[in-house]
Design a protein around this motif. Structure first.
Motif, mmCIF file in Angstrom:
data_model
loop_
_atom_site.group_PDB
_atom_site.id
_atom_site.type_symbol
_atom_site.label_atom_id
_atom_site.label_comp_id
_atom_site.label_asym_id
_atom_site.label_seq_id
_atom_site.Cartn_x
_atom_site.Cartn_y
_atom_site.Cartn_z
ATOM 1 N N PRO A 59 0.822 -1.216 0.000
ATOM 2 C CA PRO A 59 0.000 0.000 0.000
ATOM 3 C C PRO A 59 0.852 1.261 0.000
ATOM 4 O O PRO A 59 1.889 1.307 0.672
ATOM 5 C CB PRO A 59 -0.790 -0.086 1.312
ATOM 6 C CG PRO A 59 -0.579 -1.442 1.867
ATOM 7 C CD PRO A 59 0.637 -2.030 1.207
ATOM 8 N N ALA A 60 0.394 2.262 -0.750
ATOM 9 C CA ALA A 60 0.995 3.595 -0.657
ATOM 10 C C ALA A 60 0.282 4.278 0.512
ATOM 11 O O ALA A 60 -0.852 4.728 0.386
ATOM 12 C CB ALA A 60 0.774 4.363 -1.956
ATOM 13 N N GLY A 61 0.928 4.276 1.666
ATOM 14 C CA GLY A 61 0.282 4.731 2.900
ATOM 15 C C GLY A 61 -0.097 6.201 2.854
ATOM 16 O O GLY A 61 0.381 6.975 2.018
ATOM 17 N N THR A 62 -0.968 6.580 3.775
ATOM 18 C CA THR A 62 -1.462 7.960 3.859
ATOM 19 C C THR A 62 -1.163 8.499 5.259
ATOM 20 O O THR A 62 -0.778 7.743 6.164
ATOM 21 C CB THR A 62 -2.983 7.986 3.662
ATOM 22 O OG1 THR A 62 -3.558 7.215 4.743
ATOM 23 C CG2 THR A 62 -3.399 7.376 2.338
ATOM 24 N N ALA A 63 -1.414 9.784 5.427
ATOM 25 C CA ALA A 63 -1.250 10.390 6.751
ATOM 26 C C ALA A 63 -2.166 9.695 7.754
ATOM 27 O O ALA A 63 -1.797 9.485 8.920
ATOM 28 C CB ALA A 63 -1.547 11.884 6.673
ATOM 29 N N LYS A 196 8.785 3.571 8.613
ATOM 30 C CA LYS A 196 8.472 3.584 7.181
ATOM 31 C C LYS A 196 9.689 3.070 6.419
ATOM 32 O O LYS A 196 10.718 3.746 6.365
ATOM 33 C CB LYS A 196 8.174 5.001 6.691
ATOM 34 C CG LYS A 196 7.683 4.983 5.244
ATOM 35 C CD LYS A 196 7.793 6.335 4.561
ATOM 36 C CE LYS A 196 9.097 6.514 3.826
ATOM 37 N NZ LYS A 196 9.340 5.574 2.742
ATOM 38 N N PRO A 197 9.586 1.870 5.832
ATOM 39 C CA PRO A 197 10.718 1.419 5.005
ATOM 40 C C PRO A 197 10.738 2.188 3.696
ATOM 41 O O PRO A 197 9.748 2.815 3.319
ATOM 42 C CB PRO A 197 10.395 -0.059 4.760
ATOM 43 C CG PRO A 197 8.931 -0.195 4.952
ATOM 44 C CD PRO A 197 8.459 0.927 5.840
ATOM 45 N N SER A 198 11.855 2.113 2.990
ATOM 46 C CA SER A 198 11.912 2.709 1.647
ATOM 47 C C SER A 198 10.801 2.108 0.795
ATOM 48 O O SER A 198 10.536 0.902 0.852
ATOM 49 C CB SER A 198 13.263 2.412 1.005
ATOM 50 O OG SER A 198 13.183 2.684 -0.384
ATOM 51 N N GLU A 199 10.159 2.943 0.010
ATOM 52 C CA GLU A 199 9.094 2.456 -0.877
ATOM 53 C C GLU A 199 9.631 1.427 -1.867
ATOM 54 O O GLU A 199 8.892 0.629 -2.427
ATOM 55 C CB GLU A 199 8.429 3.629 -1.618
ATOM 56 C CG GLU A 199 9.346 4.531 -2.429
ATOM 57 C CD GLU A 199 10.009 5.641 -1.591
ATOM 58 O OE1 GLU A 199 10.260 5.426 -0.382
ATOM 59 O OE2 GLU A 199 10.276 6.708 -2.158
ATOM 60 N N GLN A 200 10.956 1.427 -2.076
ATOM 61 C CA GLN A 200 11.544 0.487 -3.038
ATOM 62 C C GLN A 200 11.846 -0.867 -2.414
ATOM 63 O O GLN A 200 11.906 -1.868 -3.117
ATOM 64 C CB GLN A 200 12.829 1.090 -3.616
ATOM 65 C CG GLN A 200 12.550 2.393 -4.351
ATOM 66 C CD GLN A 200 13.816 3.064 -4.825
ATOM 67 O OE1 GLN A 200 14.410 2.643 -5.798
ATOM 68 N NE2 GLN A 200 14.236 4.097 -4.132
ATOM 69 N N HIS A 227 5.363 6.419 0.478
ATOM 70 C CA HIS A 227 6.350 7.368 -0.021
ATOM 71 C C HIS A 227 6.830 8.319 1.076
ATOM 72 O O HIS A 227 6.113 8.582 2.048
ATOM 73 C CB HIS A 227 5.745 8.187 -1.166
ATOM 74 C CG HIS A 227 5.447 7.356 -2.383
ATOM 75 N ND1 HIS A 227 6.435 6.895 -3.210
ATOM 76 C CD2 HIS A 227 4.278 6.888 -2.892
ATOM 77 C CE1 HIS A 227 5.899 6.185 -4.197
ATOM 78 N NE2 HIS A 227 4.586 6.158 -4.014
ATOM 79 N N GLY A 228 8.015 8.890 0.834
ATOM 80 C CA GLY A 228 8.576 9.849 1.784
ATOM 81 C C GLY A 228 7.723 11.091 1.925
ATOM 82 O O GLY A 228 7.509 11.590 3.031
ATOM 83 N N ARG A 229 7.207 11.565 0.784
ATOM 84 C CA ARG A 229 6.494 12.856 0.828
ATOM 85 C C ARG A 229 5.152 12.753 1.548
ATOM 86 O O ARG A 229 4.572 13.782 1.914
ATOM 87 C CB ARG A 229 6.314 13.401 -0.588
ATOM 88 C CG ARG A 229 5.503 12.523 -1.486
ATOM 89 C CD ARG A 229 5.328 13.081 -2.899
ATOM 90 N NE ARG A 229 4.552 12.147 -3.699
ATOM 91 C CZ ARG A 229 5.066 11.106 -4.361
ATOM 92 N NH1 ARG A 229 6.362 10.881 -4.317
ATOM 93 N NH2 ARG A 229 4.285 10.291 -5.049
#
Ligand code: NAD
Length: 500
Positions: A59-63, A196-200, A227-229
């Motif tokens: 998953p691309a996590g959210t706030a 949070k691990p690297s998205e990669q 993602h970091g952002r």
């Protein structure tokens, strides 16, 4: 040996690629002791950089996902922070044992997600186990200054406490090991973690979560992918997170520190490096060349401490370069499944491969001479030839910026003062090495070098007992050793008035 005697590099490949699918952890965030779906619909493809195949999606996590994890971490920290060092030690030792019992599965996942050769992933997992074991012991030695009466009628007691919930952001180059370097001391000091691990490269961290689920208190270790952002940014800004620790690039460190300042959050940063390797004329040149072969090319040079920038005395530069080129010519490039002989894997991703390719092209366009390598290798996979640029002039771009690939530059110097000045002429301050048999130089030069670690006649040797961390642009805070426990805890002074 001349260059024409050297075989060109080729990529060794296995007959059949590794299939990590049986080991892939559940897709979801790990919050409060179990895997939960993300609040958003977006996912991130996880790619094997040796084959370019997608091996998983996360998953691309959210706030909102971060907020849920922080809530779980806050709740868990109350009782975890109240445990004795002995109790925490037992949990850390259990984690080490679980990793050891599952090392093959972690190694397979890590090498599929990063393209690392077997020797590198084995070292990563062994060091991960050792980090948890070290911190299991170290947390029982945590002390503070002894109390005493320093004001009339008052007794001072100094307590060492956890800081609370710690946000952790990790890079892709040592995904499991960098998670361990943070999680072990953070838990040892009585904190809880949202990582949070690297998205990669999220797979080995998620696997660790899967393996420890139910074996450690729920909620002390949480993982949110993304993602970091978004996810990284929320970790840096969340008001209930007491400290945020990032291992990554300088740019990411600056972004995290800026955001963290708004809540006056403590920050711990392990950032990039560009390690000089200073070779004096009296050095054992063969040992120095072999040292650079290992430490400059370990993990395909994707290492913040990589021995990537040689400064060699002009009187021995030719001989040293000859020895180094000979050493580098024997490096075996390949995909991890191609066998135990493989030493150099691919770059982590297509964009990173393109960055390294561009740096090589710019260096050649600037007239620099690749004494060996200098080219990209045939895909699939993001492979680059092990490369040495010789006779590199002072201030050359490729010798000033972190390339993070299998690329070593060789510059020369004429005097000890010049060697020290030039070695320190970098915005980074993570690590350096000095090669000499002179006992005065072996102490005086390290003292004059502005780097958090300086090796003498060695490079890239680490141990859990000694601190790792940088100066200047490489950040602040220390990983490993008792100093990491200092960084992830706080002292409190209680003064009792017993006069009257
Ligand atoms: P990176 O900075 O691109 O990413 C690191 C992590 O930061 C990732 O999880 C990423 O998602 C996150 N991130 C990115 N932007 C962010 C933001 N604005 N806010 C919050 N989080 C953000 O680094 P990378 O490419 O994954 O790793 C390579 C870098 O890490 C190199 O510079 C290397 O030198 C450094 N590194 C340093 C050490 C050390 O001990 N000093 C160890 C390993 C790697």
């Amino acid at each position: 040996m001349t260059l024409t005697d050297i075989e060109p590099f080729t990529v060794q490949r296995p007959a059949a690629g590794q299939d990590p699918s049986a080991e892939v952890p559940p897709a979801g965030h790990f919050i409060g002791g179990s895997f939960v779906p993300g609040s958003g619909a977006d996912t991130i493809d996880v790619v094997d950089p040796a084959t370019e195949n997608v091996i998983a999606q996360v998953p691309a996590g959210t706030a909102a996902d971060v907020d849920a994890a922080v809530e779980a971490a806050l709740a868990a920290q109350k009782s975890w922070g109240a445990t004795t060092p002995k109790e925490r030690s037992e949990v850390l030792a259990r984690i080490a044992n679980i990793i050891e019992a599952n090392r093959e599965s972690l190694e397979l996942l890590e090498s599929a997600n990063t393209g690392k050769p077997r020797a590198v992933v084995e070292d990563d997992v062994s060091s991960t186990i050792d980090t948890f074991r070290f911190m299991a012991g170290a947390c029982r030695t945590l002390t503070s200054l002894a109390g005493g009466d320093y004001a009339t009628g008052h007794t001072s007691v100094i307590l060492r406490e956890a800081v609370g919930v710690v946000g952790v952001i990790t890079p892709w180059n040592y995904p499991l090991l960098m998670a361990a370097w943070k999680v072990a001391p953070i838990l040892a000091a009585g904190n809880s973690v949202v990582l949070k691990p690297s998205e990669q490269t999220p797979l080995s961290t998620l696997k660790l979560a899967e393996l420890v689920a139910g074996q450690i208190p729920d909620g002390i270790f949480n993982v949110v992918t993304g993602h970091g952002r978004t996810v990284g940014q929320r970790l840096a800004e969340h008001p209930a997170i007491a400290l945020v620790a990032l291992t990554g690039s300088v740019v990411s460190g600056q972004a995290v520190a800026e955001t963290a300042a708004r809540t006056v959050k403590r920050v711990h940063l392990e950032l990039g490096g560009k390690a000089p390797v200073v070779v004096f004329p009296d050095a054992d040149l063969a040992a120095a060349a072999a040292g650079v072969r290992n430490a400059g090319f370990w993990n395909a040079g994707q290492d913040c401490g990589a021995a990537c920038r040689v400064l060699v005395h002009e009187s021995v530069a030719e001989e040293f370069t000859r020895l180094l080129v000979q050493e580098v010519s024997t490096l075996a490039v390949g995909a991890p499944g191609a066998g135990d002989g493989v030493e150099i894997g691919p770059m982590i991703s297509r964009p990173h491969f393109e960055r390294v390719r561009a740096a090589l092209a710019e260096a050649k366009a600037a007239g620099l001479h690749a004494a060996i390598g200098g080219n990209v290798l045939q895909g699939p996979g993001y492979f680059i030839e092990p490369t040495v640029f010789s006779n590199v002039p002072a201030g050359a771009d490729i010798a000033s910026h972190e390339i993070f690939g299998p690329v070593v530059t060789v510059e020369t110097f004429g005097s000890t003062e010049e060697a020290i000045t030039r070695a320190n002429e970098t915005p980074y301050g993570l690590s350096a090495s000095v090669w000499t048999r002179d006992s005065a130089l072996s102490l005086n030069v390290p003292k004059a070098l502005d780097f958090g670690t300086v090796w003498v006649n060695s490079h890239l040797v680490l141990a859990c007992e000694v601190p790792w961390g940088g100066f200047k642009g490489s950040g602040y805070g220390r990983d490993l050793s008792l100093y990491a426990l200092d960084d992830f805890s706080r002292t409190k002074h209680v003064m009792i008035n017993h006069g009257a």
